[in-house]
Each structure stands twice: as structure tokens, then as C-alpha cells.
Design a protein around this motif. Structure first.
Motif, mmCIF file in Angstrom:
data_model
loop_
_atom_site.group_PDB
_atom_site.id
_atom_site.type_symbol
_atom_site.label_atom_id
_atom_site.label_comp_id
_atom_site.label_asym_id
_atom_site.label_seq_id
_atom_site.Cartn_x
_atom_site.Cartn_y
_atom_site.Cartn_z
ATOM 1 N N GLU A 38 0.833 -1.208 0.000
ATOM 2 C CA GLU A 38 0.000 0.000 0.000
ATOM 3 C C GLU A 38 0.865 1.254 0.000
ATOM 4 O OE1 GLU A 38 -3.355 2.197 2.862
ATOM 5 O OE2 GLU A 38 -2.461 0.267 3.423
ATOM 6 N N ILE A 39 0.433 2.249 -0.752
ATOM 7 C CA ILE A 39 1.143 3.525 -0.786
ATOM 8 C C ILE A 39 0.570 4.423 0.311
ATOM 9 C CG2 ILE A 39 1.686 5.573 -2.157
ATOM 10 C CD1 ILE A 39 1.452 3.870 -4.654
ATOM 11 N N THR A 40 1.339 4.638 1.355
ATOM 12 C CA THR A 40 0.904 5.461 2.482
ATOM 13 C C THR A 40 1.250 6.928 2.227
ATOM 14 O OG1 THR A 40 3.016 5.194 3.630
ATOM 15 C CG2 THR A 40 1.317 3.519 4.029
ATOM 16 N N ASP A 41 0.782 7.797 3.121
ATOM 17 C CA ASP A 41 1.093 9.235 2.998
ATOM 18 C C ASP A 41 2.600 9.466 3.124
ATOM 19 O OD1 ASP A 41 -1.580 9.856 2.683
ATOM 20 O OD2 ASP A 41 -1.895 10.358 4.799
ATOM 21 N N GLU A 42 3.245 8.673 3.982
ATOM 22 C CA GLU A 42 4.687 8.812 4.172
ATOM 23 C C GLU A 42 5.453 8.397 2.918
ATOM 24 O OE1 GLU A 42 6.267 6.555 7.395
ATOM 25 O OE2 GLU A 42 7.979 7.907 7.681
ATOM 26 N N VAL A 43 4.983 7.337 2.284
ATOM 27 C CA VAL A 43 5.614 6.887 1.034
ATOM 28 C C VAL A 43 5.442 7.942 -0.044
ATOM 29 C CG1 VAL A 43 5.499 5.170 -0.827
ATOM 30 C CG2 VAL A 43 5.353 4.432 1.552
ATOM 31 N N ASP A 44 4.245 8.509 -0.122
ATOM 32 C CA ASP A 44 3.972 9.557 -1.109
ATOM 33 C C ASP A 44 4.858 10.777 -0.852
ATOM 34 O OD1 ASP A 44 2.301 10.632 -3.331
ATOM 35 O OD2 ASP A 44 1.668 12.052 -1.785
ATOM 36 N N ALA A 45 5.021 11.133 0.430
ATOM 37 C CA ALA A 45 5.886 12.265 0.772
ATOM 38 C C ALA A 45 7.333 11.972 0.376
ATOM 39 C CB ALA A 45 5.794 12.555 2.271
ATOM 40 N N GLY A 46 7.735 10.716 0.556
ATOM 41 C CA GLY A 46 9.092 10.325 0.165
ATOM 42 C C GLY A 46 9.308 10.419 -1.330
ATOM 43 N N LYS A 47 8.264 10.126 -2.103
ATOM 44 C CA LYS A 47 8.359 10.242 -3.563
ATOM 45 C C LYS A 47 8.568 11.703 -3.960
ATOM 46 C CE LYS A 47 7.823 8.240 -7.676
ATOM 47 N NZ LYS A 47 7.510 9.293 -8.640
ATOM 48 N N HIS A 48 7.933 12.612 -3.220
ATOM 49 C CA HIS A 48 8.127 14.047 -3.485
ATOM 50 C C HIS A 48 9.567 14.471 -3.184
ATOM 51 C CE1 HIS A 48 4.056 15.343 -4.540
ATOM 52 N NE2 HIS A 48 3.605 14.501 -3.622
ATOM 53 N N VAL A 49 10.142 13.908 -2.120
ATOM 54 C CA VAL A 49 11.547 14.197 -1.801
ATOM 55 C C VAL A 49 12.447 13.649 -2.904
ATOM 56 C CG1 VAL A 49 13.425 13.793 -0.161
ATOM 57 C CG2 VAL A 49 11.094 14.156 0.688
ATOM 58 N N TRP A 50 12.116 12.468 -3.404
ATOM 59 C CA TRP A 50 12.861 11.853 -4.517
ATOM 60 C C TRP A 50 12.913 12.795 -5.716
ATOM 61 C CZ3 TRP A 50 15.566 7.434 -5.801
ATOM 62 C CH2 TRP A 50 15.626 7.076 -7.142
ATOM 63 N N HIS A 51 11.773 13.401 -6.019
ATOM 64 C CA HIS A 51 11.716 14.332 -7.158
ATOM 65 C C HIS A 51 12.393 15.664 -6.824
ATOM 66 C CE1 HIS A 51 9.401 11.846 -9.816
ATOM 67 N NE2 HIS A 51 8.409 11.706 -8.948
ATOM 68 N N LYS A 52 12.239 16.114 -5.592
ATOM 69 C CA LYS A 52 12.817 17.408 -5.195
ATOM 70 C C LYS A 52 14.318 17.439 -5.432
ATOM 71 C CE LYS A 52 13.586 20.377 -1.161
ATOM 72 N NZ LYS A 52 13.310 20.588 0.285
ATOM 73 N N TYR A 53 14.986 16.345 -5.073
ATOM 74 C CA TYR A 53 16.443 16.301 -5.210
ATOM 75 C C TYR A 53 16.892 15.604 -6.500
ATOM 76 C CZ TYR A 53 16.603 18.051 -0.453
ATOM 77 O OH TYR A 53 16.455 18.836 0.666
ATOM 78 N N ASP A 54 15.940 15.337 -7.391
ATOM 79 C CA ASP A 54 16.242 14.751 -8.700
ATOM 80 C C ASP A 54 17.140 13.517 -8.572
ATOM 81 O OD1 ASP A 54 16.163 14.520 -11.476
ATOM 82 O OD2 ASP A 54 17.985 15.723 -11.746
ATOM 83 N N CYS A 55 16.764 12.623 -7.659
ATOM 84 C CA CYS A 55 17.571 11.419 -7.427
ATOM 85 C C CYS A 55 17.709 10.575 -8.698
ATOM 86 C CB CYS A 55 16.949 10.579 -6.321
ATOM 87 S SG CYS A 55 16.767 11.450 -4.746
#
Length: 223
Positions: A38-55
Motif C-alpha cells: 500500500e502507498i501510504t502518505d509517508e511513502v507519497d511524501a518520500g516520492k516528493h523528496v525523490w523528485h525534489k532532489y532529482d535522485c
């Protein structure tokens, strides 16, 4: 074969394989959601961090991205989260040879990013990426592993450490560690690394006392 027979073979053959294609598609879609947690709110927030720093500009995940840095789809299965958090916040403080720069990732952002990476590690990828073939350490080919070597492998120490050119490079090279440390230091360090190395990113070795002693004895042979 007559033209009519050839035409019928083409038509019915095409229909037959089209039905098979539809059946396989339906089965795949029916199982797709079961292959990821399941994709939780924390996982979704982590995906935003992934994009923020262009990992993805350096790393791949599920094979997508750039190939300058390691694939991260199963990274939390290979590295302790405590190590990963410290590395994300300050790579060179953990590994001076690290090519990854310090991006200014906060502790909260690191936790969220690790939640996303932990989610990706639990996705059923049918065995991809393949695990590297672990070569047998130099000089022991064809020989039975010692008790300490079995502990070393069981705890995945080679994911971070290298011995005789075999293993990971996240942690120190252990090829000659037996000539640098004594048994008491090694046992104490395995139990609580931070007491022996300031700000150590290495996790405690969660193992019975007997296994820790066996691991230390193996380290002492590496000279």
C-alpha cells in the motif's frame, strides 16, 4: 491449400491468439496491485523528496533513470536504514570516497525518502534486479567456510565491506583488519559501533554472543 482455406486459417488463427492475448492481459492486471504494498502518505511524501532532489538524475529505480549511481529499488534490503539515513544527510561524513554530494537533505526528508525506498524494496519485481554472484574469497575456493565466515555472510557484511577485492565499498576495507584491531575491540565494536567510532553509520550486529565471537575470530585471520 486453397485461397479460402488460407483465409480461414488466417482469420481464425488471429482470433485465437487475440483471445489468448486478452486473457493474459486480464490476468496481469488482476495481479498487478498484489505485487506492490500500500502507498501510504509517508511513502507519497518520500516520492516528493525523490523528485525534489532529482535522485533519478543519477540513480535508477526499477531500471528507470540514469546509470551514474547504483540502482535503488532494493536498497533497504542491502543497507541498514540507520546507515542510509546518515549517508543521505552527509555522504562524505559516512564514506569520504563517496561521489554523492551533500544536498542538504534534512532528517525528516531522509526518513520520508527511506519510507519510499523501503516501499520500492517490497515491490515484487520477479527477482529483478538480479543479485550479484558472490565470488568465493581468494584462497578459499573449494574449501568449507569457517564458522566466522558463515556469520559474516549470514549478516550481509559484504554488502558494505570488502575483503580481498570482494564486497561493497560503503564501509571500510577489512582485508587487513586483523593486523589493526584486537579481539576485545572487534567484539565491542560489533556490539555498539558508535562507542568505538564517533558518528559511526554501522548498525549493531544483532547476533548471539557466540556468533559475535566467531565473527571477531574470523576478522583476526585477515592480516
Amino acid at each position: 491449400m486453397s485461397n479460402k482455406a488460407a483465409r480461414n486459417l488466417f482469420i481464425f488463427g488471429s482470433l485465437f491468439f487475440f483471445v489468448i492475448f486478452l486473457g493474459m492481459t486480464y490476468d496481469t492486471l488482476g495481479n498487478l496491485d498484489k505485487r506492490a504494498p500500500e502507498i501510504t502518505d509517508e511513502v507519497d511524501a518520500g516520492k516528493h523528496v525523490w523528485h525534489k532532489y532529482d535522485c533519478i538524475g543519477c540513480h535508477t529505480i526499477f531500471g528507470n533513470g540514469s546509470y551514474f549511481a547504483p540502482e535503488l529499488a532494493k536498497i533497504t534490503e542491502k543497507k541498514p536504514k540507520g546507515y542510509l539515513k546518515k549517508f543521505l544527510m552527509d555522504p562524505k561524513a559516512v564514506n569520504p570516497a563517496a561521489a554523492m554530494p551533500k544536498f542538504g537533505i534534512t532528517a525528516d526528508e531522509a526518513d520520508k525518502l527511506l519510507a519510499f525506498l523501503d516501499w520500492s524494496s517490497k515491490v515484487d519485481t520477479n527477482g529483478w534486479p538480479p543479485k550479484p554472484i558472490l565470488a568465493v574469497a581468494a584462497g578459499v575456493a573449494g574449501q568449507e567456510l569457517s564458522a566466522g565466515e558463515k556469520v559474516y555472510r549470514a549478516h550481509g557484511c559484504s554488502d558494505c565491506h570488502i575483503i580481498s577485492g570482494i564486497g561493497g565499498t560503503s564501509g571500510p576495507d577489512l582485508t587487513h583488519v586483523g593486523a589493526k584491531r584486537d579481539r576485545a575491540w572487534l567484539i565491542g565494536h560489533f556490539k555498539d559501533p558508535d562507542d568505538y567510532v564517533k558518528d559511526s553509520a554501522m548498525p549493531k550486529v544483532e547476533a548471539p554472543e557466540a556468533d559475535i565471537e566467531k565473527l571477531a575470530d574470523y576478522m583476526l585471520t585477515l592480516k
